[in-house]
Design an enzyme around this catalytic site. Structure first.
Site, PDB file in Angstrom:
ATOM      1  N   LYS A   1       0.837  -1.211   0.000  1.00  0.00           N
ATOM      2  CA  LYS A   1       0.000   0.000   0.000  1.00  0.00           C
ATOM      3  C   LYS A   1       0.869   1.258   0.000  1.00  0.00           C
ATOM      4  O   LYS A   1       0.675   2.152  -0.814  1.00  0.00           O
ATOM      5  CB  LYS A   1      -0.901  -0.009   1.237  1.00  0.00           C
ATOM      6  CG  LYS A   1      -1.514   1.323   1.564  1.00  0.00           C
ATOM      7  CD  LYS A   1      -2.238   1.277   2.894  1.00  0.00           C
ATOM      8  CE  LYS A   1      -2.550   2.635   3.463  1.00  0.00           C
ATOM      9  NZ  LYS A   1      -1.401   3.400   3.954  1.00  0.00           N
TER      10      LYS A   1
ATOM     11  N   CYS B   1      -4.935   8.088   8.900  1.00  0.00           N
ATOM     12  CA  CYS B   1      -5.328   7.546  10.198  1.00  0.00           C
ATOM     13  C   CYS B   1      -5.011   8.523  11.317  1.00  0.00           C
ATOM     14  O   CYS B   1      -4.007   9.248  11.270  1.00  0.00           O
ATOM     15  CB  CYS B   1      -4.580   6.236  10.468  1.00  0.00           C
ATOM     16  SG  CYS B   1      -5.313   4.837   9.633  1.00  0.00           S
TER      17      CYS B   1
HETATM   18  C1  UD1 Z   1       4.468   6.632   6.410  1.00  0.00           C
HETATM   19  C2  UD1 Z   1       3.473   5.505   6.285  1.00  0.00           C
HETATM   20  C3  UD1 Z   1       2.941   5.101   7.648  1.00  0.00           C
HETATM   21  C4  UD1 Z   1       4.081   4.824   8.620  1.00  0.00           C
HETATM   22  C5  UD1 Z   1       5.090   5.960   8.631  1.00  0.00           C
HETATM   23  C6  UD1 Z   1       6.319   5.662   9.462  1.00  0.00           C
HETATM   24  C7  UD1 Z   1       2.534   6.010   4.115  1.00  0.00           C
HETATM   25  C8  UD1 Z   1       1.351   6.418   3.318  1.00  0.00           C
HETATM   26  N1  UD1 Z   1       2.393   5.962   5.441  1.00  0.00           N
HETATM   27  O1  UD1 Z   1       3.737   7.732   6.937  1.00  0.00           O
HETATM   28  O2  UD1 Z   1       2.163   3.917   7.468  1.00  0.00           O
HETATM   29  O3  UD1 Z   1       3.543   4.697   9.914  1.00  0.00           O
HETATM   30  O4  UD1 Z   1       5.529   6.240   7.284  1.00  0.00           O
HETATM   31  O5  UD1 Z   1       6.944   4.521   8.984  1.00  0.00           O
HETATM   32  O6  UD1 Z   1       3.569   5.715   3.563  1.00  0.00           O
HETATM   33  N2  UD1 Z   1       6.613  14.262  10.730  1.00  0.00           N
HETATM   34  C9  UD1 Z   1       6.704  15.601  11.059  1.00  0.00           C
HETATM   35  N3  UD1 Z   1       6.711  16.496  10.016  1.00  0.00           N
HETATM   36  C10 UD1 Z   1       6.637  16.114   8.719  1.00  0.00           C
HETATM   37  C11 UD1 Z   1       6.554  14.751   8.410  1.00  0.00           C
HETATM   38  C12 UD1 Z   1       6.547  13.830   9.446  1.00  0.00           C
HETATM   39  O7  UD1 Z   1       6.768  15.984  12.215  1.00  0.00           O
HETATM   40  O8  UD1 Z   1       6.654  16.991   7.842  1.00  0.00           O
HETATM   41  C13 UD1 Z   1       6.561  13.280  11.834  1.00  0.00           C
HETATM   42  C14 UD1 Z   1       5.219  12.553  11.858  1.00  0.00           C
HETATM   43  O9  UD1 Z   1       4.236  13.275  12.563  1.00  0.00           O
HETATM   44  C15 UD1 Z   1       5.571  11.261  12.547  1.00  0.00           C
HETATM   45  C16 UD1 Z   1       6.999  11.002  12.037  1.00  0.00           C
HETATM   46  O10 UD1 Z   1       7.504  12.258  11.588  1.00  0.00           O
HETATM   47  O11 UD1 Z   1       5.597  11.447  13.924  1.00  0.00           O
HETATM   48  C17 UD1 Z   1       7.070   9.988  10.916  1.00  0.00           C
HETATM   49  O12 UD1 Z   1       6.341  10.448   9.810  1.00  0.00           O
HETATM   50  P1  UD1 Z   1       6.633   9.980   8.332  1.00  0.00           P
HETATM   51  O13 UD1 Z   1       7.850   9.143   8.266  1.00  0.00           O
HETATM   52  O14 UD1 Z   1       6.537  11.187   7.457  1.00  0.00           O
HETATM   53  O15 UD1 Z   1       5.384   9.069   8.063  1.00  0.00           O
HETATM   54  P2  UD1 Z   1       4.362   9.176   6.900  1.00  0.00           P
HETATM   55  O16 UD1 Z   1       5.072   9.368   5.608  1.00  0.00           O
HETATM   56  O17 UD1 Z   1       3.272  10.091   7.268  1.00  0.00           O
END
Ligand code: UD1
Length: 416
Positions: A22, A116
């Site tokens: 996914k 989510c």
């Molecule tokens: C992706 C996955 C999700 C998984 C996550 C971590 C997808 C669609 N989803 O989510 O299933 O749980 O990776 O492996 O691929 N953060 C910030 N600022 C930002 C971006 C992220 O503070 O601009 C924080 C987030 O709130 C979170 C952490 O960094 O606490 C990890 O986020 P990130 O690695 O970006 O996860 P996603 O890409 O959202």
């Protein structure tokens, strides 16, 4: 609203074939917009997020043809258009259109992404990166409006190796002049999958899967081709199911290296299995050992697997501790497991699980995708019939879940 009716306690054996990931597929579909002709994506899972991404492609005047699990996307008539809220709010990954449309048109209008409810989930790192490339980002009434006269390659050091920010900035950087360097990049397999797709179009990218990614300007982007990696989270979920109630259950079509951290924790817990590069054969472990897990970025233990793994730890005699470092807290499902007989307690980002506790059936409302997977595993393990409500969230991430589980002997059906 569909529900899942699950009668637990059956031993499960046979084979489960892992679907395309996914989290890769939801980035690859938006990435297809970078091709100036057409692209083929193989092994696309049939899940709800893909349906919504295809609707967004229609808004952008792309056409597509689906044959089995292949999607051919034609972008020759691609037009920039605002992405409406009713589509963008369906999933978090809609934000990947920011990177691709910025690269192609230097302008994006998109309503806030959904996803989510597992913590604050800001996208400040994406925004800071776009700004570093020369874009102006405005927020007007629940909408991001991102514009740039030119995108100019630069060095971007991420404060945290975010999966989404790494992919989004890689996508945007394909439209930047010169060279972009992303430091402290995420190393998850999804990043490599997307980079390989872009490389197949003619983009010049090196370092994906490492902590420094370099994107050099490339003029023309041809037809792209890629096979979606197997879903490592789906694979890990079913391997854990095997450790709970499997009997020679084979999970095949996975990439073992992508779930090594989970396999190591299973071994530490005393679970035995046979492994090849692409499959795991596993039977129930009657007395798993309590262990401690800390979620980490790849190649560490994935946050998306801590919720399903919690179910196994409810069956271990003694105290286990899960420390969640990626999200501030992600333990709603653990609280719900208590309604099935588990004994868990969370404080901040620490979850304590005391076992061994037999699980019994319950009627529960699925709180989020991976939390739903945890409740599903618990319901399959528990004696009695459970009803899970709000299961569209589970169907978002697990292709053909009812069919796959029925084939290995589970009693599970969708009811309205
Ligand atoms: C992706 C996955 C999700 C998984 C996550 C971590 C997808 C669609 N989803 O989510 O299933 O749980 O990776 O492996 O691929 N953060 C910030 N600022 C930002 C971006 C992220 O503070 O601009 C924080 C987030 O709130 C979170 C952490 O960094 O606490 C990890 O986020 P990130 O690695 O970006 O996860 P996603 O890409 O959202």
């Amino acid at each position: 609203m569909p529900k899942l009716k699950i009668t637990g306690g059956n031993t499960l054996s046979g084979e489960i074939k892992i679907s395309g990931a996914k989290n890769s597929a939801v980035a690859l579909l938006p990435a297809a917009l970078l091709s100036e002709s057409k692209s083929k994506i193989y092994k696309v899972p049939k899940i709800r997020d893909i349906e919504y991404l295809l609707k967004i492609l229609e808004v952008l005047n792309c056409t597509y043809k689906i044959t089995n699990d292949e999607i051919e996307i034609n972008t020759t008539k691609l037009k920039n258009a605002p992405i409406p809220e009713e589509l963008s709010e369906q999933m978090r990954a809609s934000y990947y259109f920011m990177g691709t449309l910025l690269s192609r048109f230097k302008k994006v209008e998109i309503s806030f992404p959904g996803g989510c409810n597992i913590g604050a989930r800001p996208i400040d790192l994406h925004i800071k990166g776009f700004e570093a490339l020369g874009a102006k980002v405005e927020i007007i009434k629940n909408k991001y409006i991102i514009t740039a006269e030119r995108l100019i390659g630069t060095k971007i050091t991420l404060d945290f190796p975010s999966v989404g920010a790494t992919i989004n900035l890689m996508l945007a950087a394909t439209g930047a002049e010169g060279r972009t360097i992303i430091e402290n990049a995420a190393r998850e397999p999804e990043i490599v999958n997307v980079a390989n797709f872009l490389i197949s179009m003619g983009c010049q990218i090196t370092g994906a899967g490492e902590d420094t990614i370099i994107i050099n300007q490339s003029e023309k982007k041809d037809d792209g081709k890629i096979e979606v990696y197997p879903d490592r989270i789906e694979a890990a979920t079913y391997v854990i199911l095997g450790a709970l109630i499997g009997k020679d259950l084979t999970i095949k079509g996975l990439i073992k290296d992508h779930i090594n951290a989970v396999l190591l924790k299973l071994k530490e817990s005393g679970v035995e299995f046979l492994e090849t590069e692409n499959s795991i054969t596993i039977s129930a472990c009657s007395n798993p050992l309590p262990i401690n897990i800390t979620t980490e970025v790849f190649p560490g233990f994935p946050t998306d697997v801590q919720q399903p793994f919690t179910v196994l730890l409810t069956q271990a005699c003694g105290e286990s501790i899960i420390t969640e470092t990626i999200y501030e807290s992600r333990f709603i499902s653990a609280g719900l497991l208590n309604e099935m007989g588990a004994n868990t307690f969370s404080k901040g980002n620490i979850l304590t699980i005391k076992g061994k506790t037999p699980l019994h059936s319950a009627n529960l409302y699925v709180p989020d995708l991976r939390g739903g997977a945890a409740l599903l595993l618990a319901a399959l393990t528990a004696e009695g019939t459970s009803i899970l409500d709000n299961v569209l969230l589970i169907l978002r991430g697990y292709e053909d879940v009812v069919e796959k589980l029925t084939n290995i002997g589970a009693k599970i059906e969708i009811i309205e």
